[in-house]
Write a protein that holds these residues in place. Sequence first.
Motif: not given
Length: 273
Positions: A171-197
Amino acid sequence: TSYGDSPYQSFSTFAGNPYFIDLNEFIREGLLEKSECDEVDFGDTDDIDYCKLYEGRYPLLKKAYERSNIEHSEDFLKFTKENPWLDDYALFMALKDNFGGIPWNEWDDDIRLRKQTALREYSTKLVKEIGIYKFLQYYFFKQWGKLKAYANEKDVKTIGHIPIYVALDSADAWANPQLFQLDEENLPLAVAGCPPDGFAADGQLWGNPLYDWDYHKSTDYKWWIARLEQCFKLYDVVRIDHFRGFDEYYSIPYGDKTAKNGHWEKGPGIELF
């Protein structure tokens, strides 16, 4: 929690989990019969069978709602006014059910992009389903509040462990897309994770949307303050996992199959705190 019942992929960062609601209170209030609860197979007592819990518990909770007449309760109406996140959350969950559980970014464009006509249409069409989810949140917070007060009276404190990120299908991402790195279609530009180790040669691809920290800064971090305010209604101490992400966070291009091509970005740092 959503699919996989992981607290790192939750439908809402503000709502409580209906699995915790005590059915005995509904029995005492005459909203459920003990025999109705006894008939449900929740699995054995040694392990939690989340599939059986989901399939058995929600029909009982919906029965309790239908017998409740909750909309005429002054305490319930007060609760709905004091929790501004509730309307979006309840509509989001009702829409999830309406669309067969698929992620919101696969819904019809009009409601996916929150067009006003679509919001009005679905709010009318799904009024009962919306009511169910508001009812469940009311009882969750009512019961949790009693439990926390009892624990605190006995000098017992609760620790809340919360993830830094929210799920894309929330609900957070759907109702408040401006809070996140989303494009004009509300799809992510980038996502979270951590590097190889040494533990994971491809790194870890979590898939959560990343925050638009510039936007958060422009609002004096209003959403984060509201989030932590909610946490301190529930817990005495809050641990955020992972804290490192406020200093620097790992950004992976959306659509990548591994975390190998990610890079580090600067977070808000101490300013937020």
